[in-house]
Motif scaffolding. Structure first.
Motif, PDB file in Angstrom:
ATOM      1  N   MET A   1       0.847  -1.167   0.000  1.00 21.50           N
ATOM      2  CA  MET A   1       0.000   0.000   0.000  1.00 21.50           C
ATOM      3  C   MET A   1       0.894   1.232   0.000  1.00 21.50           C
ATOM      4  SD  MET A   1      -3.105  -1.295   2.418  1.00 21.50           S
ATOM      5  CE  MET A   1      -4.632  -1.060   1.550  1.00 21.50           C
ATOM      6  N   SER A   2       0.684   2.139   0.895  1.00 16.25           N
ATOM      7  CA  SER A   2       1.458   3.378   0.933  1.00 16.25           C
ATOM      8  C   SER A   2       2.090   3.555   2.298  1.00 16.25           C
ATOM      9  CB  SER A   2       0.514   4.554   0.641  1.00 16.25           C
ATOM     10  OG  SER A   2       1.111   5.777   1.015  1.00 16.25           O
ATOM     11  N   ALA A   3       3.208   4.249   2.331  1.00 16.03           N
ATOM     12  CA  ALA A   3       3.861   4.549   3.608  1.00 16.03           C
ATOM     13  C   ALA A   3       3.003   5.492   4.442  1.00 16.03           C
ATOM     14  CB  ALA A   3       5.236   5.149   3.365  1.00 16.03           C
ATOM     15  N   LEU A   4       1.981   6.072   3.832  1.00 20.90           N
ATOM     16  CA  LEU A   4       1.124   7.020   4.544  1.00 20.90           C
ATOM     17  C   LEU A   4      -0.039   6.335   5.253  1.00 20.90           C
ATOM     18  CD1 LEU A   4       0.999   9.786   1.796  1.00 20.90           C
ATOM     19  CD2 LEU A   4       2.545   9.615   3.766  1.00 20.90           C
ATOM     20  N   THR A   5      -0.199   5.058   5.049  1.00 21.51           N
ATOM     21  CA  THR A   5      -1.278   4.333   5.710  1.00 21.51           C
ATOM     22  C   THR A   5      -0.696   3.439   6.796  1.00 21.51           C
ATOM     23  OG1 THR A   5      -3.173   2.872   5.355  1.00 21.51           O
ATOM     24  CG2 THR A   5      -1.224   2.443   4.032  1.00 21.51           C
ATOM     25  N   ASP A   6      -1.537   2.886   7.635  1.00 26.37           N
ATOM     26  CA  ASP A   6      -1.034   2.021   8.700  1.00 26.37           C
ATOM     27  C   ASP A   6      -1.331   0.554   8.424  1.00 26.37           C
ATOM     28  OD1 ASP A   6      -3.758   2.106   9.072  1.00 26.37           O
ATOM     29  OD2 ASP A   6      -3.669   2.490  11.215  1.00 26.37           O
ATOM     30  N   LYS A   7      -1.607   0.228   7.157  1.00 22.20           N
ATOM     31  CA  LYS A   7      -1.905  -1.152   6.791  1.00 22.20           C
ATOM     32  C   LYS A   7      -1.218  -1.497   5.480  1.00 22.20           C
ATOM     33  CE  LYS A   7      -6.217  -1.094   9.198  1.00 22.20           C
ATOM     34  NZ  LYS A   7      -7.608  -0.819   9.141  1.00 22.20           N
ATOM     35  N   ALA A   8      -0.929  -2.784   5.315  1.00 26.67           N
ATOM     36  CA  ALA A   8      -0.338  -3.281   4.080  1.00 26.67           C
ATOM     37  C   ALA A   8      -0.914  -4.657   3.785  1.00 26.67           C
ATOM     38  CB  ALA A   8       1.178  -3.364   4.209  1.00 26.67           C
ATOM     39  N   ILE A   9      -0.888  -5.025   2.523  1.00 22.11           N
ATOM     40  CA  ILE A   9      -1.324  -6.345   2.099  1.00 22.11           C
ATOM     41  C   ILE A   9      -0.069  -7.197   1.879  1.00 22.11           C
ATOM     42  CG2 ILE A   9      -2.532  -7.678   0.322  1.00 22.11           C
ATOM     43  CD1 ILE A   9      -4.410  -5.883   1.895  1.00 22.11           C
ATOM     44  N   VAL A  10      -0.046  -8.384   2.467  1.00 20.71           N
ATOM     45  CA  VAL A  10       1.092  -9.291   2.305  1.00 20.71           C
ATOM     46  C   VAL A  10       1.037  -9.872   0.890  1.00 20.71           C
ATOM     47  CG1 VAL A  10       2.208 -11.401   3.124  1.00 20.71           C
ATOM     48  CG2 VAL A  10       1.099  -9.860   4.755  1.00 20.71           C
ATOM     49  N   LYS A  11       2.161  -9.745   0.171  1.00 21.61           N
ATOM     50  CA  LYS A  11       2.264 -10.252  -1.199  1.00 21.61           C
ATOM     51  C   LYS A  11       3.431 -11.219  -1.306  1.00 21.61           C
ATOM     52  CE  LYS A  11       1.810  -7.277  -4.545  1.00 21.61           C
ATOM     53  NZ  LYS A  11       2.050  -6.093  -5.391  1.00 21.61           N
ATOM     54  N   LYS A  12       3.347 -12.118  -2.266  1.00 21.91           N
ATOM     55  CA  LYS A  12       4.436 -13.037  -2.563  1.00 21.91           C
ATOM     56  C   LYS A  12       5.008 -12.620  -3.911  1.00 21.91           C
ATOM     57  CE  LYS A  12       5.468 -17.929  -3.212  1.00 21.91           C
ATOM     58  NZ  LYS A  12       4.907 -19.288  -3.160  1.00 21.91           N
ATOM     59  N   TYR A  56       1.127  -1.830   9.413  1.00 25.56           N
ATOM     60  CA  TYR A  56       2.369  -1.352   8.811  1.00 25.56           C
ATOM     61  C   TYR A  56       2.668   0.052   9.301  1.00 25.56           C
ATOM     62  CZ  TYR A  56       5.967   0.020   5.585  1.00 25.56           C
ATOM     63  OH  TYR A  56       7.158   0.449   5.057  1.00 25.56           O
ATOM     64  N   LYS A  57       3.860   0.216   9.833  1.00 26.88           N
ATOM     65  CA  LYS A  57       4.346   1.539  10.224  1.00 26.88           C
ATOM     66  C   LYS A  57       5.769   1.655   9.702  1.00 26.88           C
ATOM     67  CE  LYS A  57       1.606   1.856  14.418  1.00 26.88           C
ATOM     68  NZ  LYS A  57       1.630   2.000  15.875  1.00 26.88           N
ATOM     69  N   LEU A  58       6.057   2.715   9.027  1.00 23.18           N
ATOM     70  CA  LEU A  58       7.350   2.885   8.379  1.00 23.18           C
ATOM     71  C   LEU A  58       8.516   2.724   9.344  1.00 23.18           C
ATOM     72  CD1 LEU A  58       8.771   3.526   5.727  1.00 23.18           C
ATOM     73  CD2 LEU A  58       8.571   5.951   6.287  1.00 23.18           C
ATOM     74  N   THR A  59       8.359   3.192  10.583  1.00 24.28           N
ATOM     75  CA  THR A  59       9.480   3.185  11.527  1.00 24.28           C
ATOM     76  C   THR A  59       9.470   2.026  12.522  1.00 24.28           C
ATOM     77  OG1 THR A  59       8.266   4.649  13.021  1.00 24.28           O
ATOM     78  CG2 THR A  59       9.734   5.695  11.407  1.00 24.28           C
ATOM     79  N   SER A  60       8.421   1.215  12.541  1.00 27.71           N
ATOM     80  CA  SER A  60       8.404   0.119  13.510  1.00 27.71           C
ATOM     81  C   SER A  60       7.862  -1.170  12.894  1.00 27.71           C
ATOM     82  CB  SER A  60       7.625   0.515  14.764  1.00 27.71           C
ATOM     83  OG  SER A  60       6.309   0.909  14.428  1.00 27.71           O
ATOM     84  N   GLU A  61       6.585  -1.316  12.693  1.00 25.47           N
ATOM     85  CA  GLU A  61       6.001  -2.545  12.127  1.00 25.47           C
ATOM     86  C   GLU A  61       6.141  -2.527  10.609  1.00 25.47           C
ATOM     87  OE1 GLU A  61       4.274  -0.893  14.557  1.00 25.47           O
ATOM     88  OE2 GLU A  61       4.470  -2.345  16.168  1.00 25.47           O
ATOM     89  N   ASN A  62       7.378  -2.566  10.137  1.00 27.68           N
ATOM     90  CA  ASN A  62       7.659  -2.482   8.705  1.00 27.68           C
ATOM     91  C   ASN A  62       8.035  -3.864   8.166  1.00 27.68           C
ATOM     92  OD1 ASN A  62      10.332  -2.849   9.587  1.00 27.68           O
ATOM     93  ND2 ASN A  62      10.688  -0.653   9.657  1.00 27.68           N
ATOM     94  N   CYS A  63       8.566  -3.904   6.947  1.00 25.12           N
ATOM     95  CA  CYS A  63       8.887  -5.205   6.340  1.00 25.12           C
ATOM     96  C   CYS A  63       9.990  -5.935   7.096  1.00 25.12           C
ATOM     97  CB  CYS A  63       9.234  -5.043   4.864  1.00 25.12           C
ATOM     98  SG  CYS A  63      10.517  -3.850   4.527  1.00 25.12           S
ATOM     99  N   GLU A  64      10.955  -5.217   7.646  1.00 19.21           N
ATOM    100  CA  GLU A  64      12.016  -5.868   8.431  1.00 19.21           C
ATOM    101  C   GLU A  64      11.422  -6.503   9.688  1.00 19.21           C
ATOM    102  OE1 GLU A  64      16.294  -4.932  10.594  1.00 19.21           O
ATOM    103  OE2 GLU A  64      15.248  -3.313   9.588  1.00 19.21           O
ATOM    104  N   TYR A  65      10.546  -5.809  10.357  1.00 21.30           N
ATOM    105  CA  TYR A  65       9.863  -6.329  11.538  1.00 21.30           C
ATOM    106  C   TYR A  65       9.055  -7.580  11.169  1.00 21.30           C
ATOM    107  CZ  TYR A  65       6.453  -6.527  15.345  1.00 21.30           C
ATOM    108  OH  TYR A  65       5.660  -6.938  16.380  1.00 21.30           O
TER     109      TYR A  65
END
Length: 77
Positions: A1-12, A56-65
């Motif tokens: 999604m976007s870094a401006l939202t707090d959600k993301a869709i998991v993709k493969k 999803y949060k850019l600085t904490s619950e991100n892809c690395e997390y």
């Protein structure tokens, strides 16, 4: 999604499709504290999440997390 939202869709996706010709580095920073789960368990859990919406949060619950959680599922952080 976007870094401006707090959600993301998991993709493969293939790593090459995501990183292209950019340099990337594997960072297993918790391996000195916690043994990672077996690869088959990590992949199984990741595939179960494909298509799901996650926090999803850019600085904490991100892809690395997200990946650290998959590698060390239910381990203290």
């Amino acid at each position: 999604m976007s870094a401006l939202t707090d959600k993301a869709i998991v993709k493969k996706e293939l790593l090459y499709d995501v990183a292209g010709s950019d340099k990337y580095q594997v960072n297993n920073k918790h391996d000195d504290k916690y043994s990672p789960l077996p690869c088959c368990k990590i992949i199984q859990r990741a595939e179960e999440l494909v298509g799901q919406e996650v926090l999803y949060k850019l600085t904490s619950e991100n892809c690395e997390y997200f990946v650290n959680e998959l590698r060390n599922w239910n381990r203290p952080q």
